[in-house]
Scaffold this active site. Sequence first.
Site, PDB file in Angstrom:
ATOM      1  CG  ASP A 109      21.041  50.617 -23.886  1.00 55.81           C
ATOM      2  OD1 ASP A 109      21.764  51.143 -24.753  1.00 55.81           O
ATOM      3  OD2 ASP A 109      19.858  50.309 -24.090  1.00 55.81           O
TER       4      ASP A 109
ATOM      5  CE  LYS B  74      16.603  49.914 -22.097  1.00 55.83           C
ATOM      6  NZ  LYS B  74      17.753  49.046 -22.435  1.00 55.83           N
TER       7      LYS B  74
ATOM      8  CE  LYS C 285      16.358  50.221 -25.771  1.00 59.35           C
ATOM      9  NZ  LYS C 285      17.734  49.660 -25.881  1.00 59.35           N
TER      10      LYS C 285
END
Length: 318
Positions: A155, A218, A254
Amino acid sequence: MSARNLGTELDLSWISKIQVNQPAVLRRAEQIQARRMVKKEWQAAWLLKAVTFIDLTTLSGDDTSSNVQRLCYKAKYPIREDLLKALNVHDKGLTTAAVCVYPARVCDAVKALKAAGSTIPVASVATGFPAGQTHLKTRLEEIRLAVEDGATEIDVVINRTLVLTGQWEALYDEIRQFRKACGEAHLKTILATGELGSLTNVYKASMIAMMAGSDFIKTSTGKETVNATFPVAIVMLRAIRDFFWKTGNKIGFKPAGGIRSAKDSLAWLSLIKEELGDEWLTPELFRIGASTLLSDIERQIYHHVTGRYAAYHDLPMS
């Protein structure tokens, strides 16, 4: 995870034409929040499904190998077994989607999951999380080290300055380098939407990230003042849909930061179902970044099974 996103050539002509209708987005967000999402008799099933989307996360300065080990145990056994037996799903292998930790704790997570006989993926934040304000060379090396230690999902955080100043080519190049550094690990790009200034910037940053090869986009690091919200999610999901229509590539989504209640998780699942369809309601294409959400879901499952709310000592905590 789904098949890797190979990315596309940078198309600035597409980016230049983007303009988000903010009032329409806000109306849609209000509609999602105001409506009852799931009928009561189906809530337990939907909550169990929500568990399978959670990236169970610990990103604290006082993380130790022992609390990472507890987190991994909770990821493998997210709901108390007797509750699962009461619902007749104890043999379904229910786990969270992944465990997410800092790079320095990846080895601890890999070791704990291996010892537990689990194949749950380990995700690691990287690239100067949460601000992304370190040198590019350092950020790339952080990715490589996390992958070497066993992380299969990375991430990353983007340099928000590149969005705020409209340096789209530089943002594209940076994310391409992140993707290369990931090797076989999947790339989840955190946009930090609360710091991008406008919904139009959110859409543009989403599209650049997907063009550059991100497997997921995300919302947030969880450390910003404003984290996952429905307006930014709607914009990001429609960018994902537009990218799919144009390229045929399915990119994951996400939301992260501030998603704490079981009720919140049901709203997010409903939003995904309505905006992208059932195809996206799999851990390969949808994740929820959370540290406390699982506890509330387990409390709601406990209430569904027993008819009463759990005392603090009734449920094991991660």
